[in-house]
Design a protein around this motif. Sequence first.
Motif, short mmCIF file in Angstrom:
data_model
loop_
_atom_site.label_atom_id
_atom_site.label_comp_id
_atom_site.label_asym_id
_atom_site.label_seq_id
_atom_site.Cartn_x
_atom_site.Cartn_y
_atom_site.Cartn_z
N GLY A 24 2.93 3.23 6.28
CA GLY A 24 4.37 3.12 6.28
C GLY A 24 4.94 2.87 7.65
N PHE A 28 0.85 -1.20 0.00
CA PHE A 28 0.00 0.00 0.00
C PHE A 28 0.88 1.24 0.00
CE2 PHE A 28 -2.16 -3.32 2.55
CZ PHE A 28 -3.20 -3.60 1.68
N GLN A 29 0.32 2.34 -0.48
CA GLN A 29 1.05 3.60 -0.44
C GLN A 29 1.36 3.95 1.01
OE1 GLN A 29 2.26 5.64 -2.77
NE2 GLN A 29 1.59 4.29 -4.44
N LEU A 79 -0.55 6.76 2.99
CA LEU A 79 -1.96 6.63 3.30
C LEU A 79 -2.16 5.99 4.66
CD1 LEU A 79 -3.40 5.32 -0.11
CD2 LEU A 79 -3.36 7.68 0.74
N VAL A 95 -6.70 3.58 3.03
CA VAL A 95 -6.53 2.42 2.16
C VAL A 95 -7.84 1.67 2.01
CG1 VAL A 95 -5.47 0.12 2.00
CG2 VAL A 95 -4.06 2.11 2.57
#
Length: 305
Positions: free
Chosen positions: A126, A84-85, A88, A93
């Motif tokens: 992250g 996933f980014q 975000l 998400v």
Amino acid sequence: MIAIEDARKRYGDVVALDGVSLSVEEGASLGLVGTNGAGKTTLFRLLVGHERPDSGRVRVAGVDPAAGVAVRERVGYLPEDVGFQPVLTGREVLDFHADMRGGAEAGVDTLLGVVGLTDAADRPVGEYSNGMNRRLGLATALLGDPAVLLLDEPAAGLDPGGVAAFNRVVRRVRDERDVTVVLSTHVLSEVEALCDRVAVLDDGDLRTVGTVDEVARAAAEMVTVTARFEDPERGLAALRDAVEGVTPAVTLAETTDAVEVTCDREEVTAVLGAVVETDPDSVAVDEPGLDAAFRDAVDLGGEPA
């Protein structure tokens, strides 16, 4: 819920699936196991419509997986590699994936709770651990309340704590939701913990399929009865007389604090009765499990799975 009939798939000279037929009933949980290159990933790609079989028939929740939107409405899929980014949040998400699935935002908060991410919902992914990212991936697969949940190597790369946390969530989903689960994994203990059925693939062939207990017991030709005595030497002498009176086809071995009797599975009841007659301090019966069945099915001999 899943019906695969004589599915065949080749990539050039490589036969990925060689006439596989397999069915999974509604509400069942199936563990799909095999060595690298056995055909597990190819089979999953057929189930989610990323590939078509060269021949044969595949149906998932009553539809052809190649039907696109129709299958996505019925199937939740967690691939082995999901990312996933990192900027975000977990909630963002899920909101994005809900929108992509046609609008299921109302269930986002519930799913965050199901996978244990409520407190981390507004943190950037992250900052998530590998285990948290896998649970977030599971939440995206559960959007829209699918009838079928496909999990491809879901615990790959997780530490033991992450595996335990992920498995707890899968058990909760399996027990509380009306969903059919197919799990592809190298971890046989994961199949034993999460699945009621198991299928073993090897070189594109389906070697064996059945309940976990049936498949494990089929490989249990020999059973070990372990008896512990205050005086193991005396116990060995007593056991030798007792079990040889039942059958001579046994192997006795003395360890530091116990005596082990190995016999054919068909004779274990009679042998166990004879062991109990020698008045041991404790008795345990050990049958080879799914690991032995896997080795037999893929002809690994004594090599570990």
